[in-house]
Design a protein around this motif. Structure first.
Motif, PDB file in Angstrom:
ATOM      1  N   GLY A  46     -25.766   7.791  22.072  1.00  0.00           N
ATOM      2  CA  GLY A  46     -25.042   8.254  23.250  1.00  0.00           C
ATOM      3  C   GLY A  46     -23.534   8.276  23.096  1.00  0.00           C
ATOM      4  O   GLY A  46     -22.887   9.252  23.479  1.00  0.00           O
ATOM      5  N   PRO A  47     -22.929   7.230  22.539  1.00  0.00           N
ATOM      6  CA  PRO A  47     -21.474   7.265  22.363  1.00  0.00           C
ATOM      7  C   PRO A  47     -20.999   8.397  21.456  1.00  0.00           C
ATOM      8  O   PRO A  47     -19.917   8.942  21.651  1.00  0.00           O
ATOM      9  CB  PRO A  47     -21.147   5.897  21.758  1.00  0.00           C
ATOM     10  CG  PRO A  47     -22.241   5.015  22.202  1.00  0.00           C
ATOM     11  CD  PRO A  47     -23.455   5.887  22.259  1.00  0.00           C
ATOM     12  N   ALA A  48     -21.814   8.780  20.478  1.00  0.00           N
ATOM     13  CA  ALA A  48     -21.429   9.881  19.591  1.00  0.00           C
ATOM     14  C   ALA A  48     -21.371  11.192  20.372  1.00  0.00           C
ATOM     15  O   ALA A  48     -20.426  11.978  20.234  1.00  0.00           O
ATOM     16  CB  ALA A  48     -22.413   9.995  18.431  1.00  0.00           C
ATOM     17  N   ARG A  49     -22.375  11.420  21.191  1.00  0.00           N
ATOM     18  CA  ARG A  49     -22.386  12.643  22.016  1.00  0.00           C
ATOM     19  C   ARG A  49     -21.233  12.630  23.018  1.00  0.00           C
ATOM     20  O   ARG A  49     -20.582  13.647  23.232  1.00  0.00           O
ATOM     21  CB  ARG A  49     -23.709  12.745  22.764  1.00  0.00           C
ATOM     22  CG  ARG A  49     -24.870  13.028  21.883  1.00  0.00           C
ATOM     23  CD  ARG A  49     -26.125  13.203  22.709  1.00  0.00           C
ATOM     24  NE  ARG A  49     -27.276  13.152  21.840  1.00  0.00           N
ATOM     25  CZ  ARG A  49     -28.405  12.589  22.163  1.00  0.00           C
ATOM     26  NH1 ARG A  49     -28.556  12.025  23.344  1.00  0.00           N
ATOM     27  NH2 ARG A  49     -29.408  12.583  21.322  1.00  0.00           N
ATOM     28  N   ALA A  50     -20.997  11.489  23.629  1.00  0.00           N
ATOM     29  CA  ALA A  50     -19.912  11.382  24.609  1.00  0.00           C
ATOM     30  C   ALA A  50     -18.560  11.618  23.950  1.00  0.00           C
ATOM     31  O   ALA A  50     -17.687  12.291  24.511  1.00  0.00           O
ATOM     32  CB  ALA A  50     -19.949  10.014  25.283  1.00  0.00           C
ATOM     33  N   ALA A  51     -18.367  11.081  22.758  1.00  0.00           N
ATOM     34  CA  ALA A  51     -17.096  11.240  22.056  1.00  0.00           C
ATOM     35  C   ALA A  51     -16.825  12.707  21.751  1.00  0.00           C
ATOM     36  O   ALA A  51     -15.713  13.203  21.969  1.00  0.00           O
ATOM     37  CB  ALA A  51     -17.097  10.430  20.766  1.00  0.00           C
TER      38      ALA A  51
ATOM     39  N   PHE B  83     -15.010   6.119  22.609  1.00  0.00           N
ATOM     40  CA  PHE B  83     -16.426   6.378  22.342  1.00  0.00           C
ATOM     41  C   PHE B  83     -16.660   6.757  20.872  1.00  0.00           C
ATOM     42  O   PHE B  83     -17.704   6.438  20.310  1.00  0.00           O
ATOM     43  CB  PHE B  83     -16.966   7.478  23.257  1.00  0.00           C
ATOM     44  CG  PHE B  83     -17.309   6.994  24.635  1.00  0.00           C
ATOM     45  CD1 PHE B  83     -18.321   6.077  24.834  1.00  0.00           C
ATOM     46  CD2 PHE B  83     -16.618   7.456  25.738  1.00  0.00           C
ATOM     47  CE1 PHE B  83     -18.646   5.623  26.101  1.00  0.00           C
ATOM     48  CE2 PHE B  83     -16.925   7.015  27.003  1.00  0.00           C
ATOM     49  CZ  PHE B  83     -17.943   6.098  27.190  1.00  0.00           C
ATOM     50  N   GLY B  84     -15.703   7.437  20.264  1.00  0.00           N
ATOM     51  CA  GLY B  84     -15.834   7.774  18.847  1.00  0.00           C
ATOM     52  C   GLY B  84     -15.852   6.541  17.968  1.00  0.00           C
ATOM     53  O   GLY B  84     -16.636   6.446  17.023  1.00  0.00           O
ATOM     54  N   ALA B  85     -14.996   5.584  18.279  1.00  0.00           N
ATOM     55  CA  ALA B  85     -14.968   4.343  17.502  1.00  0.00           C
ATOM     56  C   ALA B  85     -16.254   3.543  17.703  1.00  0.00           C
ATOM     57  O   ALA B  85     -16.832   3.021  16.744  1.00  0.00           O
ATOM     58  CB  ALA B  85     -13.755   3.503  17.899  1.00  0.00           C
ATOM     59  N   VAL B  86     -16.724   3.469  18.942  1.00  0.00           N
ATOM     60  CA  VAL B  86     -17.971   2.745  19.219  1.00  0.00           C
ATOM     61  C   VAL B  86     -19.148   3.441  18.545  1.00  0.00           C
ATOM     62  O   VAL B  86     -20.003   2.805  17.922  1.00  0.00           O
ATOM     63  CB  VAL B  86     -18.194   2.623  20.746  1.00  0.00           C
ATOM     64  CG1 VAL B  86     -19.592   2.125  21.062  1.00  0.00           C
ATOM     65  CG2 VAL B  86     -17.153   1.713  21.359  1.00  0.00           C
TER      66      VAL B  86
ATOM     67  N   ALA C 247     -23.297   3.874  14.360  1.00  0.00           N
ATOM     68  CA  ALA C 247     -23.910   4.704  13.323  1.00  0.00           C
ATOM     69  C   ALA C 247     -23.885   3.998  11.978  1.00  0.00           C
ATOM     70  O   ALA C 247     -24.828   4.106  11.196  1.00  0.00           O
ATOM     71  CB  ALA C 247     -23.177   6.042  13.230  1.00  0.00           C
ATOM     72  N   ARG C 248     -22.831   3.277  11.702  1.00  0.00           N
ATOM     73  CA  ARG C 248     -22.744   2.542  10.435  1.00  0.00           C
ATOM     74  C   ARG C 248     -23.814   1.450  10.388  1.00  0.00           C
ATOM     75  O   ARG C 248     -24.465   1.244   9.373  1.00  0.00           O
ATOM     76  CB  ARG C 248     -21.350   1.950  10.267  1.00  0.00           C
ATOM     77  CG  ARG C 248     -21.132   1.288   8.923  1.00  0.00           C
ATOM     78  CD  ARG C 248     -19.717   0.771   8.703  1.00  0.00           C
ATOM     79  NE  ARG C 248     -19.169   0.059   9.853  1.00  0.00           N
ATOM     80  CZ  ARG C 248     -18.111   0.481  10.559  1.00  0.00           C
ATOM     81  NH1 ARG C 248     -17.498   1.596  10.249  1.00  0.00           N
ATOM     82  NH2 ARG C 248     -17.673  -0.222  11.588  1.00  0.00           N
TER      83      ARG C 248
ATOM     84  N   ARG D 157     -23.044   9.602  12.994  1.00  0.00           N
ATOM     85  CA  ARG D 157     -21.722   9.288  12.449  1.00  0.00           C
ATOM     86  C   ARG D 157     -20.814  10.514  12.438  1.00  0.00           C
ATOM     87  O   ARG D 157     -19.633  10.427  12.760  1.00  0.00           O
ATOM     88  CB  ARG D 157     -21.847   8.716  11.045  1.00  0.00           C
ATOM     89  CG  ARG D 157     -20.506   8.288  10.503  1.00  0.00           C
ATOM     90  CD  ARG D 157     -20.634   7.588   9.183  1.00  0.00           C
ATOM     91  NE  ARG D 157     -19.304   7.350   8.662  1.00  0.00           N
ATOM     92  CZ  ARG D 157     -18.829   6.168   8.358  1.00  0.00           C
ATOM     93  NH1 ARG D 157     -19.586   5.113   8.526  1.00  0.00           N
ATOM     94  NH2 ARG D 157     -17.616   6.041   7.906  1.00  0.00           N
ATOM     95  N   GLY D 158     -21.353  11.663  12.088  1.00  0.00           N
ATOM     96  CA  GLY D 158     -20.556  12.895  12.057  1.00  0.00           C
ATOM     97  C   GLY D 158     -20.050  13.278  13.442  1.00  0.00           C
ATOM     98  O   GLY D 158     -18.890  13.668  13.600  1.00  0.00           O
ATOM     99  N   MET D 159     -20.918  13.166  14.446  1.00  0.00           N
ATOM    100  CA  MET D 159     -20.489  13.463  15.819  1.00  0.00           C
ATOM    101  C   MET D 159     -19.422  12.489  16.281  1.00  0.00           C
ATOM    102  O   MET D 159     -18.477  12.880  16.956  1.00  0.00           O
ATOM    103  CB  MET D 159     -21.680  13.386  16.781  1.00  0.00           C
ATOM    104  CG  MET D 159     -22.532  14.598  16.845  1.00  0.00           C
ATOM    105  SD  MET D 159     -23.812  14.317  18.074  1.00  0.00           S
ATOM    106  CE  MET D 159     -23.607  15.778  19.028  1.00  0.00           C
ATOM    107  N   SER D 160     -19.582  11.233  15.929  1.00  0.00           N
ATOM    108  CA  SER D 160     -18.601  10.222  16.333  1.00  0.00           C
ATOM    109  C   SER D 160     -17.244  10.494  15.715  1.00  0.00           C
ATOM    110  O   SER D 160     -16.210  10.426  16.397  1.00  0.00           O
ATOM    111  CB  SER D 160     -19.070   8.828  15.932  1.00  0.00           C
ATOM    112  OG  SER D 160     -20.251   8.496  16.576  1.00  0.00           O
TER     113      SER D 160
END
Length: 145
Positions: free
Chosen positions: A26-31, A70-73, A78-79, A86-89
């Motif tokens: 979810g955070p990746a999509r939000a970012a 959100f990208g950092a989270v 993802a890591r 990870r790519g979306m983030s």
């Protein structure tokens, strides 16, 4: 042949749907979503007049900061999870940072234009008030003294 006289057809092997490709978190999509909104908001802030520019600048500022968070989270999750999202983030993180840099550019350009406008229109007024406070007899009210 089957007991009813219909030939039997071998079935294809089934593949589990969850093993095909892991979905981003979810955070990746939000970012990514917030990063794109930040970029669009700053683009509109450059294109609009002063009132609209301030509204879109604020929207871009808020969404840019949220995209970075959100990208950092999302990148951290993802890591730990082994890579999904990870790519979306990272893309959301980059869009958020670019949006924040664009916001600073809008702020600087607006400030420079405001200072130039004040200098162009208000310079004579400042000189008049300075002369009037020093007691020099000049300006439209000089005869009434």
């Amino acid at each position: 042949m089957s007991p009813r006289g219909v030939p039997s057809v071998p079935s294809a092997p089934r593949v589990a749907a969850s093993a095909a490709s892991p979905k981003p978190t979810g955070p990746a999509r939000a970012a990514l979503s917030l990063g794109v909104v930040a970029l669009l908001a700053y683009g509109l802030a450059f294109a609009l007049d002063a009132g609209g520019a301030v509204a879109f600048w604020f929207l871009g500022l808020v969404t840019g900061v949220l995209a970075v968070v959100f990208g950092a989270v999302g990148a951290g999750r993802a890591r730990r999870a082994g890579g999904p999202g990870r790519g979306m983030s990272v893309a959301g993180l980059v869009c958020g940072v670019v949006g924040l840099v664009g916001g600073l550019a809008v702020l600087v350009v607006g400030f420079v234009l405001a200072v130039e406008e004040e200098d162009a229109g208000g310079g004579a007024t400042h000189e008049y008030h300075a002369q009037a406070s020093s007691g020099a007899a000049s300006g439209p009210h000089a005869a009434s003294r």
